[in-house]
Design a protein around this motif. Structure first.
Motif, PDB file in Angstrom:
ATOM      1  N   GLU A  89     -63.820 -11.479  85.002  1.00  0.00           N
ATOM      2  CA  GLU A  89     -63.865 -12.706  84.437  1.00  0.00           C
ATOM      3  C   GLU A  89     -63.760 -12.173  82.962  1.00  0.00           C
ATOM      4  O   GLU A  89     -62.934 -12.893  82.053  1.00  0.00           O
ATOM      5  N   GLU A  93     -60.851 -12.592  80.228  1.00  0.00           N
ATOM      6  CA  GLU A  93     -60.791 -13.311  79.132  1.00  0.00           C
ATOM      7  C   GLU A  93     -60.480 -12.338  77.766  1.00  0.00           C
ATOM      8  O   GLU A  93     -59.699 -12.931  76.841  1.00  0.00           O
ATOM      9  N   GLN A  96     -56.903 -11.645  77.717  1.00  0.00           N
ATOM     10  CA  GLN A  96     -55.919 -13.154  77.597  1.00  0.00           C
ATOM     11  C   GLN A  96     -56.061 -13.329  75.759  1.00  0.00           C
ATOM     12  O   GLN A  96     -55.071 -13.662  75.294  1.00  0.00           O
TER      13      GLN A  96
END
Length: 121
Positions: A89, A93, A96
């Protein structure tokens, strides 16, 4: 076992009493042997029962330890999966943010290009 003749003092006129005494003695001896064998058999059965109880106890202990180990392994595996999911995760992130930054740069450059194009016209 061959019967031994009785001494003359115990025999009747035809030796039947002596024969009965010898038979009774033989039966008593056989009964004693049977009693000894039954005692040994009971002792062996008790020993076998004790060994089976010990084996069952050890087996239950082993299975209990194996179950505890399995649960500990499952907990460790869950913990490792959770850590990997958190790392994944975090990486997603970060990726992103990089994509958003590149997209912002593309939009800024597109805006500049459109402004320059407008000036040229």
């Amino acid at each position: 076992r061959a019967l031994q003749p009785m001494p003359n003092g115990f025999s009747g006129g035809d030796g039947k009493f002596g024969r009965l005494v010898a038979d009774a003695s033989y039966v008593a001896s056989q009964q004693h042997q049977l009693d000894l064998l039954e005692g040994k058999s009971k002792h062996l059965q008790d020993s076998q029962d004790k060994i089976m109880d010990e084996v069952q106890f050890e087996l239950r202990s082993f299975l209990s330890a194996a179950d505890r180990q399995r649960r500990a392994n499952e907990e460790l595996l869950v913990e490792q999966c959770e850590q990997k999911a958190k790392r994944a995760e975090s990486v997603m992130e970060m990726q992103q943010r990089k994509v958003d930054a590149k997209l912002g740069e593309v939009q800024r450059l597109t805006g500049q290009f459109e402004d320059a194009l407008t000036e040229v016209r």
